[in-house]
Motif scaffolding. Structure first.
Motif, PDB file in Angstrom:
ATOM      1  N   CYS A   1      12.531  18.291 -37.572  1.00 58.77           N
ATOM      2  CA  CYS A   1      12.082  17.712 -36.286  1.00 58.77           C
ATOM      3  C   CYS A   1      12.202  18.773 -35.191  1.00 58.77           C
ATOM      4  CB  CYS A   1      12.972  16.518 -35.963  1.00 58.77           C
ATOM      5  SG  CYS A   1      12.701  15.852 -34.324  1.00 58.77           S
ATOM      6  N   THR A   2      11.146  18.915 -34.376  1.00 59.79           N
ATOM      7  CA  THR A   2      11.168  19.905 -33.296  1.00 59.79           C
ATOM      8  C   THR A   2      11.483  19.277 -31.936  1.00 59.79           C
ATOM      9  OG1 THR A   2       8.814  19.639 -32.947  1.00 59.79           O
ATOM     10  CG2 THR A   2       9.480  21.409 -34.453  1.00 59.79           C
ATOM     11  N   LYS A   3      11.826  18.002 -31.955  1.00 62.17           N
ATOM     12  CA  LYS A   3      12.161  17.259 -30.717  1.00 62.17           C
ATOM     13  C   LYS A   3      10.993  17.218 -29.734  1.00 62.17           C
ATOM     14  CE  LYS A   3      17.042  18.677 -30.934  1.00 62.17           C
ATOM     15  NZ  LYS A   3      17.057  20.038 -31.488  1.00 62.17           N
ATOM     16  N   CYS A   4       9.776  17.205 -30.249  1.00 62.95           N
ATOM     17  CA  CYS A   4       8.622  17.125 -29.339  1.00 62.95           C
ATOM     18  C   CYS A   4       8.537  15.757 -28.680  1.00 62.95           C
ATOM     19  CB  CYS A   4       7.326  17.433 -30.079  1.00 62.95           C
ATOM     20  SG  CYS A   4       6.859  16.162 -31.278  1.00 62.95           S
ATOM     21  N   ARG A   5       9.097  14.752 -29.328  1.00 59.92           N
ATOM     22  CA  ARG A   5       9.175  13.376 -28.837  1.00 59.92           C
ATOM     23  C   ARG A   5       7.818  12.681 -28.707  1.00 59.92           C
ATOM     24  NH1 ARG A   5      14.558  12.591 -27.575  1.00 59.92           N
ATOM     25  NH2 ARG A   5      15.659  14.543 -27.260  1.00 59.92           N
TER      26      ARG A   5
ATOM     27  N   ILE B   1      14.267   8.512 -32.318  1.00 56.60           N
ATOM     28  CA  ILE B   1      14.095   9.230 -33.588  1.00 56.60           C
ATOM     29  C   ILE B   1      14.630  10.666 -33.506  1.00 56.60           C
ATOM     30  CG2 ILE B   1      12.380   9.993 -35.290  1.00 56.60           C
ATOM     31  CD1 ILE B   1      10.574   7.667 -34.214  1.00 56.60           C
ATOM     32  N   ALA B   2      14.191  11.401 -32.474  1.00 57.96           N
ATOM     33  CA  ALA B   2      14.577  12.814 -32.377  1.00 57.96           C
ATOM     34  C   ALA B   2      16.094  12.960 -32.220  1.00 57.96           C
ATOM     35  CB  ALA B   2      13.864  13.473 -31.198  1.00 57.96           C
TER      36      ALA B   2
ATOM     37  N   ILE C   1       6.704  14.466 -40.827  1.00 56.87           N
ATOM     38  CA  ILE C   1       7.997  14.004 -41.372  1.00 56.87           C
ATOM     39  C   ILE C   1       7.846  12.557 -41.851  1.00 56.87           C
ATOM     40  CG2 ILE C   1      10.421  13.506 -40.772  1.00 56.87           C
ATOM     41  CD1 ILE C   1      10.181  15.742 -38.646  1.00 56.87           C
TER      42      ILE C   1
ATOM     43  N   CYS D   1       6.654  10.950 -31.001  1.00 58.00           N
ATOM     44  CA  CYS D   1       6.888   9.656 -31.649  1.00 58.00           C
ATOM     45  C   CYS D   1       7.420   8.626 -30.654  1.00 58.00           C
ATOM     46  CB  CYS D   1       7.862   9.829 -32.819  1.00 58.00           C
ATOM     47  SG  CYS D   1       9.366  10.721 -32.399  1.00 58.00           S
TER      48      CYS D   1
ATOM     49  N   CYS E   1       3.376  12.283 -35.733  1.00 54.29           N
ATOM     50  CA  CYS E   1       4.357  13.375 -35.877  1.00 54.29           C
ATOM     51  C   CYS E   1       3.673  14.675 -36.324  1.00 54.29           C
ATOM     52  CB  CYS E   1       5.433  12.990 -36.883  1.00 54.29           C
ATOM     53  SG  CYS E   1       6.590  14.340 -37.177  1.00 54.29           S
ATOM     54  N   PRO E   2       3.691  15.730 -35.505  1.00 59.64           N
ATOM     55  CA  PRO E   2       3.026  16.977 -35.896  1.00 59.64           C
ATOM     56  C   PRO E   2       3.683  17.667 -37.080  1.00 59.64           C
ATOM     57  CG  PRO E   2       3.983  17.170 -33.684  1.00 59.64           C
ATOM     58  CD  PRO E   2       4.302  15.797 -34.182  1.00 59.64           C
ATOM     59  N   GLN E   3       4.923  17.290 -37.378  1.00 58.87           N
ATOM     60  CA  GLN E   3       5.620  17.945 -38.494  1.00 58.87           C
ATOM     61  C   GLN E   3       5.458  17.166 -39.806  1.00 58.87           C
ATOM     62  OE1 GLN E   3       6.689  20.910 -37.579  1.00 58.87           O
ATOM     63  NE2 GLN E   3       6.173  20.373 -35.469  1.00 58.87           N
TER      64      GLN E   3
ATOM     65  N   ILE F   1       9.196   9.770 -41.500  1.00 57.60           N
ATOM     66  CA  ILE F   1      10.212   9.277 -40.564  1.00 57.60           C
ATOM     67  C   ILE F   1      10.861   7.990 -41.072  1.00 57.60           C
ATOM     68  CG2 ILE F   1      10.582   8.423 -38.206  1.00 57.60           C
ATOM     69  CD1 ILE F   1       8.358  10.342 -37.300  1.00 57.60           C
TER      70      ILE F   1
ATOM     71  N   PHE G   1      17.813  12.210 -35.551  1.00 59.72           N
ATOM     72  CA  PHE G   1      17.619  13.340 -36.472  1.00 59.72           C
ATOM     73  C   PHE G   1      18.504  14.522 -36.066  1.00 59.72           C
ATOM     74  CE2 PHE G   1      13.024  12.106 -37.925  1.00 59.72           C
ATOM     75  CZ  PHE G   1      13.563  11.021 -38.610  1.00 59.72           C
TER      76      PHE G   1
HETATM   77  S1  SF4 Z   1       7.101  13.436 -33.513  1.00 61.68           S
HETATM   78 FE1  SF4 Z   1       8.130  14.286 -35.329  1.00 61.68          FE
HETATM   79  S2  SF4 Z   1       8.787  16.338 -34.694  1.00 61.68           S
HETATM   80 FE2  SF4 Z   1       8.294  15.223 -32.820  1.00 61.68          FE
HETATM   81  S3  SF4 Z   1      10.266  14.313 -32.167  1.00 61.68           S
HETATM   82 FE3  SF4 Z   1       9.237  12.783 -33.443  1.00 61.68          FE
HETATM   83  S4  SF4 Z   1      10.042  13.125 -35.508  1.00 61.68           S
HETATM   84 FE4  SF4 Z   1      10.501  14.959 -34.303  1.00 61.68          FE
END
Ligand code: SF4
Ligand code: SF4
Length: 364
Positions: free
Chosen positions: A288-292, A304-305, A352, A294, A348-350, A354, A308
């Motif tokens: 997770c890159t904490k982009c938030r 979520i961030a 994941i 989500c 989610c760009p990664q 979730i 994680f």
């Molecule tokens: S969208 Fe994905 S990468 Fe970004 S904060 Fe949420 S879980 Fe983390």
């Protein structure tokens, strides 16, 4: 190519310093001043960053305080803020107004993947942005991308007017099968596109490393691990800009020192990033890159961030299982409050999984 862009390092306004839930404008003012005085001028925001507070901070701290020729401003068209073609132009005009500018230097199709690209096509956004460029309201058309390299190849073939590609490039994701940093970079280069790098430190994961990985860099000198991550991203020949979402003045001052004067990584330093990558991967953190992003779509407001991040401290062996369980249980909204609707995974760009991760955390 972009003659007004000064230097190769940009201020990502995604993780600005906060006080009591609001952007710490006084500190951001100082950061903007320091950044510009050091000779940098690229700023990057998006409509959803910090739940809309980033664009407002850009106006308060940058555009209302500096003349238009002193900065380059990038903003983005995020598909989760429009449902129909008719909603696209009003959204763009709203972005201009909130940011307090009459044009954006770079306007990016935000976080494109195979699904969002179809939505953009259905809503005719590529035509709309072409017209905005012809009207002078957008200087350069760009896209940010999170999917596999073949999809990027298809998009750049179908949309040759895109001038710049923003990619997630860092030494951890170099050959990651989901992110495909290097393959995507090669596709962009093949199409003759210049590259902007996002997430050069993977949301902070390459700042505080496991001790064995830290040792690899300590053996090279006094510079902090984060400096190697930034220089790694900027060392690719087609990269003209590396963005960093800086959360306080200390980070900014340290990054400025790293990036000016900029020196590409040498062979020995590159070898250290290879070794660090292998070590970090052994820890199985949630990527997770904490982009938030989500957080924008979760109907239950599951943090979520943050959940994680607590787990990742455990994965790095910095907390015990008991401490982790207690921390997870202390959240007002918990992992177990997830109703498995899947909306977060769509954004989610990664990529994941979730829901699966949250179920594991709920068990903990
Ligand atoms: S969208 Fe994905 S990468 Fe970004 S904060 Fe949420 S879980 Fe983390
Ligand atoms: S799957 Fe769970 S965490 Fe994701 S958006 Fe739905 S309720 Fe929120």
């Amino acid at each position: 190519m972009f003659e007004n862009v000064k230097r190769n390092f940009g201020f990502g306004c995604m993780r600005l310093p906060m006080v009591d839930g609001e952007v710490d404008l006084a500190q951001v003012n100082r950061m903007v001043d320091t950044f510009i005085e050091a000779g940098f001028n690229y700023f990057d925001t998006a409509h959803g960053y910090i739940e809309g507070k980033s664009e407002k901070a850009v106006k308060a701290c940058l555009t209302s305080r500096y003349s238009r020729d002193r900065y380059i401003l990038a903003n983005k068209l995020s598909d989760w803020f429009f449902k129909t073609e008719e909603e696209v132009l009003p959204l763009f005009e709203q972005q201009l107004e909130i940011c307090g500018v009459e044009y954006f230097d770079f306007y990016l199709f935000h976080a494109l993947n195979r699904n969002s690209y179809q939505k953009h096509k259905n809503c005719n956004t590529f035509e709309i942005v072409n017209r905005l460029k012809a009207e002078g309201k957008v200087k350069h058309i760009a896209l940010s991308f999170h999917d596999t390299a073949d999809i990027l190849d298809m998009i750049l073939t179908e949309q040759p007017q895109v001038e710049v590609v923003q990619l997630q490039i860092n030494y951890l994701d170099y050959d990651d099968p989901a992110v495909q940093s290097k393959k995507c970079y090669d596709v962009a280069a093949k199409h003759g596109k210049k590259v902007i790098v996002m997430e050069p430190v993977k949301g902070g994961a390459l700042v505080n490393l496991p001790p064995e990985a830290e040792k690899e860099f300590a053996a090279l000198g006094d510079a902090a691990p984060v400096s190697y991550a930034l220089r790694y991203a900027a060392s690719y020949p087609e990269v003209f800009m590396v963005l960093s979402g800086m959360g306080n003045m200390e980070m900014m001052e340290s990054n400025i020192k790293t990036m000016h004067p900029f020196v590409p990584l040498n062979e020995q330093e590159l070898a250290a990033t290879d070794k660090a990558r292998e070590i970090i991967r052994q820890y199985n953190q949630i990527p997770c890159t904490k982009c938030r992003y989500c957080a924008e779509v979760c109907p239950k407001n599951v943090p979520i961030a943050d959940l994680f991040a607590v787990y990742n401290e455990y994965a790095l062996a910095r907390t015990t299982k008991k401490e982790t369980a207690e921390k997870l249980a202390s959240f007002e909204v918990k992992a177990s409050d997830c109703i498995s609707c899947g909306k977060c995974e769509g954004i989610c760009p990664q990529s994941i999984k979730i829901r699966e991760k949250l179920q594991n955390l709920a068990k903990m």
